[in-house]
Design a protein around this motif. Structure first.
Motif, PDB file in Angstrom:
ATOM      1  N   LEU A  76       0.798  -1.230   0.000  1.00  0.00           N
ATOM      2  CA  LEU A  76       0.000   0.000   0.000  1.00  0.00           C
ATOM      3  C   LEU A  76       0.830   1.280   0.000  1.00  0.00           C
ATOM      4  CD1 LEU A  76      -2.806  -1.083   2.496  1.00  0.00           C
ATOM      5  CD2 LEU A  76      -2.787  -1.226   0.009  1.00  0.00           C
ATOM      6  N   HIS A  77       2.123   1.147  -0.143  1.00  0.00           N
ATOM      7  CA  HIS A  77       3.019   2.307  -0.216  1.00  0.00           C
ATOM      8  C   HIS A  77       2.875   3.220   1.001  1.00  0.00           C
ATOM      9  CE1 HIS A  77       3.383   2.035  -4.919  1.00  0.00           C
ATOM     10  NE2 HIS A  77       3.743   0.925  -4.294  1.00  0.00           N
ATOM     11  N   ILE A  78       2.756   2.636   2.166  1.00  0.00           N
ATOM     12  CA  ILE A  78       2.705   3.410   3.406  1.00  0.00           C
ATOM     13  C   ILE A  78       4.124   3.778   3.807  1.00  0.00           C
ATOM     14  CG2 ILE A  78       2.057   3.342   5.851  1.00  0.00           C
ATOM     15  CD1 ILE A  78      -0.137   1.336   5.073  1.00  0.00           C
ATOM     16  N   ARG A  79       4.340   5.019   4.149  1.00  0.00           N
ATOM     17  CA  ARG A  79       5.689   5.465   4.483  1.00  0.00           C
ATOM     18  C   ARG A  79       6.170   4.836   5.784  1.00  0.00           C
ATOM     19  NH1 ARG A  79       5.598  11.909   3.325  1.00  0.00           N
ATOM     20  NH2 ARG A  79       3.786  11.744   4.675  1.00  0.00           N
ATOM     21  N   ALA A  80       7.493   4.800   5.954  1.00  0.00           N
ATOM     22  CA  ALA A  80       8.123   4.023   7.023  1.00  0.00           C
ATOM     23  C   ALA A  80       7.620   4.416   8.405  1.00  0.00           C
ATOM     24  CB  ALA A  80       9.643   4.183   6.954  1.00  0.00           C
ATOM     25  N   GLU A  81       7.388   5.708   8.652  1.00  0.00           N
ATOM     26  CA  GLU A  81       7.003   6.144   9.993  1.00  0.00           C
ATOM     27  C   GLU A  81       5.623   5.647  10.412  1.00  0.00           C
ATOM     28  OE1 GLU A  81       6.582   9.923   7.346  1.00  0.00           O
ATOM     29  OE2 GLU A  81       7.820   8.116   7.447  1.00  0.00           O
ATOM     30  N   TRP A  82       4.814   5.214   9.463  1.00  0.00           N
ATOM     31  CA  TRP A  82       3.477   4.714   9.787  1.00  0.00           C
ATOM     32  C   TRP A  82       3.363   3.199   9.669  1.00  0.00           C
ATOM     33  CZ3 TRP A  82      -0.143   7.351  12.217  1.00  0.00           C
ATOM     34  CH2 TRP A  82      -0.156   8.743  12.136  1.00  0.00           C
ATOM     35  N   GLN A  83       4.392   2.534   9.189  1.00  0.00           N
ATOM     36  CA  GLN A  83       4.260   1.112   8.874  1.00  0.00           C
ATOM     37  C   GLN A  83       4.024   0.244  10.102  1.00  0.00           C
ATOM     38  OE1 GLN A  83       7.440  -0.330   6.387  1.00  0.00           O
ATOM     39  NE2 GLN A  83       6.916   1.028   4.676  1.00  0.00           N
ATOM     40  N   TYR A  84       4.771   0.487  11.186  1.00  0.00           N
ATOM     41  CA  TYR A  84       4.598  -0.353  12.375  1.00  0.00           C
ATOM     42  C   TYR A  84       3.216  -0.139  12.992  1.00  0.00           C
ATOM     43  CZ  TYR A  84       5.438  -2.525  16.901  1.00  0.00           C
ATOM     44  OH  TYR A  84       5.351  -3.320  18.018  1.00  0.00           O
ATOM     45  N   ASP A  85       2.788   1.108  13.058  1.00  0.00           N
ATOM     46  CA  ASP A  85       1.454   1.408  13.578  1.00  0.00           C
ATOM     47  C   ASP A  85       0.384   0.756  12.712  1.00  0.00           C
ATOM     48  OD1 ASP A  85      -0.463   2.490  15.195  1.00  0.00           O
ATOM     49  OD2 ASP A  85       0.138   4.565  14.930  1.00  0.00           O
ATOM     50  N   ALA A  86       0.581   0.815  11.388  1.00  0.00           N
ATOM     51  CA  ALA A  86      -0.380   0.188  10.477  1.00  0.00           C
ATOM     52  C   ALA A  86      -0.419  -1.324  10.679  1.00  0.00           C
ATOM     53  CB  ALA A  86      -0.016   0.516   9.030  1.00  0.00           C
TER      54      ALA A  86
ATOM     55  N   SER B 263      -4.352   3.492  -3.266  1.00  0.00           N
ATOM     56  CA  SER B 263      -3.181   3.665  -2.410  1.00  0.00           C
ATOM     57  C   SER B 263      -1.950   3.026  -3.031  1.00  0.00           C
ATOM     58  CB  SER B 263      -3.448   3.057  -1.024  1.00  0.00           C
ATOM     59  OG  SER B 263      -2.327   3.218  -0.181  1.00  0.00           O
ATOM     60  N   ALA B 264      -2.130   1.859  -3.646  1.00  0.00           N
ATOM     61  CA  ALA B 264      -1.001   1.167  -4.264  1.00  0.00           C
ATOM     62  C   ALA B 264      -0.448   1.946  -5.451  1.00  0.00           C
ATOM     63  CB  ALA B 264      -1.418  -0.230  -4.711  1.00  0.00           C
ATOM     64  N   VAL B 265      -1.299   2.710  -6.138  1.00  0.00           N
ATOM     65  CA  VAL B 265      -0.864   3.435  -7.336  1.00  0.00           C
ATOM     66  C   VAL B 265      -0.348   4.825  -7.000  1.00  0.00           C
ATOM     67  CG1 VAL B 265      -1.597   4.387  -9.555  1.00  0.00           C
ATOM     68  CG2 VAL B 265      -2.390   2.132  -8.852  1.00  0.00           C
ATOM     69  N   VAL B 266      -1.105   5.598  -6.220  1.00  0.00           N
ATOM     70  CA  VAL B 266      -0.749   7.000  -5.987  1.00  0.00           C
ATOM     71  C   VAL B 266      -0.173   7.248  -4.595  1.00  0.00           C
ATOM     72  CG1 VAL B 266      -2.535   7.740  -7.600  1.00  0.00           C
ATOM     73  CG2 VAL B 266      -3.050   7.682  -5.164  1.00  0.00           C
ATOM     74  N   GLY B 267      -0.272   6.258  -3.689  1.00  0.00           N
ATOM     75  CA  GLY B 267       0.256   6.434  -2.342  1.00  0.00           C
ATOM     76  C   GLY B 267      -0.814   6.828  -1.340  1.00  0.00           C
ATOM     77  N   ALA B 268      -0.597   6.444  -0.087  1.00  0.00           N
ATOM     78  CA  ALA B 268      -1.588   6.699   0.954  1.00  0.00           C
ATOM     79  C   ALA B 268      -1.769   8.179   1.231  1.00  0.00           C
ATOM     80  CB  ALA B 268      -1.195   5.969   2.249  1.00  0.00           C
ATOM     81  N   GLN B 269      -0.758   9.005   0.915  1.00  0.00           N
ATOM     82  CA  GLN B 269      -0.851  10.431   1.232  1.00  0.00           C
ATOM     83  C   GLN B 269      -1.918  11.146   0.400  1.00  0.00           C
ATOM     84  OE1 GLN B 269       1.699   8.962  -0.199  1.00  0.00           O
ATOM     85  NE2 GLN B 269       2.346  10.090  -2.031  1.00  0.00           N
TER      86      GLN B 269
ATOM     87  N   LEU C 214      -9.993  -2.146 -15.021  1.00  0.00           N
ATOM     88  CA  LEU C 214     -10.339  -0.767 -15.355  1.00  0.00           C
ATOM     89  C   LEU C 214      -9.781   0.223 -14.350  1.00  0.00           C
ATOM     90  CD1 LEU C 214     -11.970   0.829 -17.470  1.00  0.00           C
ATOM     91  CD2 LEU C 214     -13.945   0.669 -15.931  1.00  0.00           C
ATOM     92  N   ILE C 215      -9.928  -0.062 -13.058  1.00  0.00           N
ATOM     93  CA  ILE C 215      -9.466   0.900 -12.055  1.00  0.00           C
ATOM     94  C   ILE C 215      -7.947   0.996 -12.038  1.00  0.00           C
ATOM     95  CG2 ILE C 215      -9.386  -0.704 -10.080  1.00  0.00           C
ATOM     96  CD1 ILE C 215     -10.482   1.591  -8.372  1.00  0.00           C
ATOM     97  N   TRP C 216      -7.285  -0.136 -12.269  1.00  0.00           N
ATOM     98  CA  TRP C 216      -5.822  -0.104 -12.305  1.00  0.00           C
ATOM     99  C   TRP C 216      -5.340   0.739 -13.488  1.00  0.00           C
ATOM    100  CZ3 TRP C 216      -2.217  -1.465  -8.884  1.00  0.00           C
ATOM    101  CH2 TRP C 216      -0.895  -1.542  -9.305  1.00  0.00           C
ATOM    102  N   ALA C 217      -5.926   0.515 -14.661  1.00  0.00           N
ATOM    103  CA  ALA C 217      -5.495   1.238 -15.855  1.00  0.00           C
ATOM    104  C   ALA C 217      -5.810   2.729 -15.762  1.00  0.00           C
ATOM    105  CB  ALA C 217      -6.155   0.629 -17.090  1.00  0.00           C
ATOM    106  N   LEU C 218      -7.042   3.060 -15.341  1.00  0.00           N
ATOM    107  CA  LEU C 218      -7.441   4.469 -15.306  1.00  0.00           C
ATOM    108  C   LEU C 218      -6.757   5.243 -14.189  1.00  0.00           C
ATOM    109  CD1 LEU C 218     -11.266   4.324 -16.162  1.00  0.00           C
ATOM    110  CD2 LEU C 218      -9.323   4.827 -17.660  1.00  0.00           C
ATOM    111  N   THR C 219      -6.515   4.583 -13.049  1.00  0.00           N
ATOM    112  CA  THR C 219      -5.827   5.273 -11.951  1.00  0.00           C
ATOM    113  C   THR C 219      -4.374   5.546 -12.315  1.00  0.00           C
ATOM    114  OG1 THR C 219      -7.266   4.173 -10.349  1.00  0.00           O
ATOM    115  CG2 THR C 219      -5.274   5.204  -9.497  1.00  0.00           C
TER     116      THR C 219
ATOM    117  N   GLY D 133      -4.929   9.159 -12.472  1.00  0.00           N
ATOM    118  CA  GLY D 133      -4.895   9.432 -11.045  1.00  0.00           C
ATOM    119  C   GLY D 133      -6.245   9.214 -10.379  1.00  0.00           C
ATOM    120  N   LEU D 134      -6.575  10.066  -9.405  1.00  0.00           N
ATOM    121  CA  LEU D 134      -7.789   9.884  -8.621  1.00  0.00           C
ATOM    122  C   LEU D 134      -9.057   9.999  -9.467  1.00  0.00           C
ATOM    123  CD1 LEU D 134      -6.859  11.952  -5.424  1.00  0.00           C
ATOM    124  CD2 LEU D 134      -6.698   9.481  -5.760  1.00  0.00           C
ATOM    125  N   ILE D 135      -9.062  10.891 -10.438  1.00  0.00           N
ATOM    126  CA  ILE D 135     -10.250  11.036 -11.289  1.00  0.00           C
ATOM    127  C   ILE D 135     -10.469   9.765 -12.104  1.00  0.00           C
ATOM    128  CG2 ILE D 135      -9.034  12.066 -13.239  1.00  0.00           C
ATOM    129  CD1 ILE D 135     -12.489  13.125 -11.945  1.00  0.00           C
ATOM    130  N   GLY D 136      -9.396   9.094 -12.474  1.00  0.00           N
ATOM    131  CA  GLY D 136      -9.519   7.825 -13.185  1.00  0.00           C
ATOM    132  C   GLY D 136     -10.164   6.752 -12.333  1.00  0.00           C
TER     133      GLY D 136
END
Length: 417
Positions: A110-120, A245-251, A378-383, A387-390
């Motif tokens: 899910l491309h969660i950054r390191a500072e949140w990974q343990y909490d996640a 999240s996997a495509v554009v990141g959790a942020q 479809l969602i993988w290709a359009l995202t 991006g989010l609009i896709g």
């Protein structure tokens, strides 16, 4: 059964928690930040998805108990007990799946950054434990509705929905930015709710009646196809967040998840109506079912068109006040596309309910399997491309296809009855 009274109870149960969300979500977003809140939405998605991981037992209980509305409590008791046994088993399966997936979800997928990974990771593991009481409660809600006890069912929904937003906000206020503690609070809340539901159905557990294989088979024969919908359907509702999240990141996920979460609440109107309609349709003749289908299709289409038009007009000012003008500007295109999808999805609920009520859940299960394969691509290709609009366009196309298939199926099924 009173359709109006039961619909109103459903509206109260689903709508009242929105008042809590109205204050809790901006607070959580402000304190946790975009990525921390994004992880919290993933926890909500996990719990929300697996609340339906009951192998169709909840819907099967509604169907079976409504059909036997004139039976004595001792005749109904074995079905309730069978529901408890089956949902306990499926809850354990769901908990095991999430526990196994917790590590890759939190570290790489899910491309969660390191500072949140343990909490996640801790949050996902705790959420896995919470799937067991969640699944049992979700299944037994079907028993309450099949028994026409919509007041009790929706008091439970009100408590659960309020806790979903209030408990994380309290946890962050009291303990700081530790999502695993917030998740622990939510799991404890679901355990308390499970005990409450069991208490509400205590009459059926104390009666002297024998649980036989036929009672389990009756639920499973209906529920096996509802299970497919119960797994695939929510995956297409909540799973898109994991793709995004996997495509554009959790942020960036909150710009998609917050409008989606808010707009999904507009569906409480057709959901309330169709939830009350299901046990009623299960007891009707085919001729009366046809009349009810056409009447309620027109009703939902008109109501939700007005609601969705209002949502489109109010989207920017509402998000500006609720979150911030910057957020509103970024999220507005996604919001407008999702509003179109919400209207289409609301209309699909009526034919979906009819198919469930006439005992043909296999039809919707097959549709959802086909849709899932198309939607994932479809969602993988359009995202990736837009991006989010896709992602929003992909979701809207999927619900449009679902509506078309369901209407065709109902037309053919009822005309051939």
């Amino acid at each position: 059964m009173s359709l109006r009274r039961n619909t109103l109870w459903n509206l109260v149960g689903a709508g009242a928690p929105l008042l809590v969300a109205l204050f809790a979500i901006p607070y959580l977003l402000r304190v946790l930040g975009m990525e921390g809140f994004g992880v919290l939405t993933l926890v909500w998605a996990l719990i929300g998805y697996f609340s339906l991981f009951d192998f169709g037992v909840g819907r099967a209980l509604t169907y079976e108990l409504a059909r036997r509305s004139s039976a004595s409590p001792s005749e109904l008791a074995p079905y309730v007990r069978a529901g408890i046994a089956l949902t306990c088993a499926t809850g354990l399966i769901g908990a095991a799946i999430v526990a196994v997936l917790a590590k890759p979800l939190s570290s790489t997928w899910l491309h969660i950054r390191a500072e949140w990974q343990y909490d996640a990771l801790l949050s996902f593991l705790i959420a896995a434990v919470g799937i067991i009481p969640t699944t049992i409660s979700s299944g037994l809600r079907g028993a309450l509705e099949g028994l026409n006890r919509f007041s009790a069912s929706n008091i439970n929904r009100l408590v659960l929905g309020t806790a979903m937003f209030a408990l994380p906000a309290w946890s962050v206020y009291a303990h700081g930015n530790h999502l695993w503690i917030a998740t622990l609070y939510m799991v404890i809340g679901r355990l308390v709710l499970m005990l409450l539901v069991l208490y509400q159905l205590r009459q059926f557990m104390l009666l002297p009646s024998k649980l036989e294989r036929a009672h389990l088979a009756a639920l499973l024969n209906y529920g096996v196809w509802v299970t497919v919908t119960g797994i695939v359907g929510p995956l297409m509702v909540y799973g898109d967040r994991f793709f995004v999240s996997a495509v554009v990141g959790a942020q960036l996920l909150p710009q998609y998840a917050i409008p989606q979460e808010a707009l999904q609440r507009l569906l409480l109107i057709p959901t309330a109506l169709c939830g009350a309609l299901l046990p009623q349709l299960a007891a009707l003749s085919r001729e009366k079912t046809v009349a009810a289908y056409h009447h309620n299709t027109k009703r939902v289409s008109l109501w939700m068109f007005c609601v969705c038009c209002s949502a489109a007009v109010l989207a920017y000012p509402s998000l500006s006040i609720w979150i911030s003008p910057t957020f509103a500007q970024s999220a507005l295109p996604v919001t407008l596309v999702l509003i179109v999808g919400i209207w289409l999805n609301s209309m699909a609920m009526v034919p979906y309910t009819v198919i469930q009520a006439i005992g043909k859940p296999k039809i919707t299960a097959i549709f959802h399997l086909v849709e899932m394969l198309l939607y994932a691509a479809l969602i993988w290709a359009l995202t990736r491309k837009y991006g989010l609009i896709g992602a929003a366009i992909a979701w809207t196309v999927r619900v449009a296809l679902d509506l078309a298939l369901l209407r065709i199926a109902v037309g053919r099924t009822l005309s051939g009855a």
